[in-house]
Design a protein around this motif. Sequence first.
Motif, short mmCIF file in Angstrom:
data_model
loop_
_atom_site.label_atom_id
_atom_site.label_comp_id
_atom_site.label_asym_id
_atom_site.label_seq_id
_atom_site.Cartn_x
_atom_site.Cartn_y
_atom_site.Cartn_z
N ALA A 4 0.87 -1.12 0.05
CA ALA A 4 -0.04 0.20 -0.16
C ALA A 4 0.83 1.33 0.10
CB ALA A 4 -0.85 0.08 1.26
N VAL A 5 0.34 2.31 -0.79
CA VAL A 5 1.24 3.55 -0.69
C VAL A 5 0.43 4.51 0.16
CG1 VAL A 5 2.17 5.33 -2.26
CG2 VAL A 5 2.31 2.91 -3.17
N ILE A 32 4.52 1.88 1.74
CA ILE A 32 5.32 2.75 1.06
C ILE A 32 4.92 4.22 1.62
CG2 ILE A 32 6.57 3.88 -0.76
CD1 ILE A 32 5.99 1.14 -2.00
N VAL A 33 5.56 4.89 2.50
CA VAL A 33 5.21 6.26 2.74
C VAL A 33 5.61 7.15 1.50
CG1 VAL A 33 5.19 7.93 4.46
CG2 VAL A 33 4.93 5.79 5.02
N ALA A 34 4.98 7.64 0.70
CA ALA A 34 5.31 8.52 -0.21
C ALA A 34 5.19 9.92 -0.18
CB ALA A 34 4.59 8.24 -1.62
N VAL A 35 6.39 10.88 0.02
CA VAL A 35 6.43 12.09 0.40
C VAL A 35 6.04 12.72 -1.36
CG1 VAL A 35 7.64 14.31 0.85
CG2 VAL A 35 7.66 12.00 2.20
N MET A 36 4.92 13.34 -1.31
CA MET A 36 4.67 14.12 -2.57
C MET A 36 4.84 15.53 -2.53
SD MET A 36 3.18 11.33 -3.97
CE MET A 36 2.34 12.12 -5.48
N PHE A 37 5.67 15.90 -3.57
CA PHE A 37 5.96 17.36 -3.63
C PHE A 37 5.41 18.19 -4.93
CE2 PHE A 37 10.02 17.35 -5.71
CZ PHE A 37 10.39 15.91 -5.63
N ASN A 38 5.76 19.43 -4.75
CA ASN A 38 5.06 20.23 -5.56
C ASN A 38 6.05 21.45 -5.51
OD1 ASN A 38 3.60 22.14 -7.03
ND2 ASN A 38 1.70 21.66 -6.44
N ARG A 39 6.75 21.73 -6.66
CA ARG A 39 7.76 22.90 -6.60
C ARG A 39 6.93 24.30 -6.41
NH1 ARG A 39 12.66 21.04 -9.26
NH2 ARG A 39 12.13 19.12 -9.70
N ASN A 40 5.91 24.44 -6.65
CA ASN A 40 5.09 25.78 -6.29
C ASN A 40 4.76 25.86 -5.00
OD1 ASN A 40 5.32 26.32 -9.29
ND2 ASN A 40 3.63 24.90 -9.66
N HIS A 82 2.00 -0.47 -8.52
CA HIS A 82 1.15 -0.43 -7.21
C HIS A 82 -0.17 -0.04 -7.52
CE1 HIS A 82 5.08 -0.77 -5.11
NE2 HIS A 82 5.33 0.52 -5.30
N GLN A 83 -1.05 -0.85 -6.59
CA GLN A 83 -2.49 -0.57 -7.02
C GLN A 83 -3.23 -0.21 -5.60
OE1 GLN A 83 -2.41 -4.38 -8.52
NE2 GLN A 83 -1.53 -3.47 -10.38
N ILE A 84 -2.74 0.19 -4.51
CA ILE A 84 -3.33 0.45 -3.25
C ILE A 84 -2.86 1.64 -2.53
CG2 ILE A 84 -4.38 -0.43 -1.18
CD1 ILE A 84 -3.67 -3.45 -1.85
#
Length: 161
Positions: A4-5, A32-40, A82-84
């Motif tokens: 799972a993500v 999987i802990v996914a740190v999502m980022f956005n340059r803005n 990955h699907q979850i």
Amino acid sequence: MRVAVYPGSFDPVTLGHLDIIKRSSKIFDEVIVAVMFNRNKKPLFSVDERIALLIDATRNIPNVRVDSHEGLLVDYLSKNNHQIIVKGLRAISDFEAEFQMASVNQKLLKELETVFIMTRTEYMYLSSSIVKEVANFGGDISNFVTDEVRQAIESKLGGGL
Ligand code: ADP
């Protein structure tokens, strides 16, 4: 193997996030802990700092891994097969945005499933932004984050707390 993500900004990780990570690590083989980022966006912590704090906070949970991704979550999922997705749900205010995101993601990636884990009531009010706000005004955040995170926030904010 069920992977799972758990995506989010984690700026920084709070005890509410950690509760969701711990509980999902019991349900899935790997989280999987996914740190999502956005340059803005202007976060308090850099991606590398957020990752380091997450690795430290999850060091005792063997089936948790920390990763990062810039851009769409569905691209990250399909690239890695990955699907979850796991998400934490707090108050009703989370529901609408999460419902919209889950529906859009499902349209973008058919085989995707989003699983929601309800917050524990003691963390219902907790968010990274409220922690930063309390810290910014000199409030005690030791009930909201780990010691390492508290120290990291305090040194970011000038150490004068
Ligand atoms: P925030 O800045 O609001 O804490 P994040 O993007 O870092 O948000 O959160 C990632 C995920 O963790 C989201 O699914 C969010 O709903 C969930 N989450 C955040 N805080 C909590 C909490 N206190 N209890 C349960 N889930 C939470």
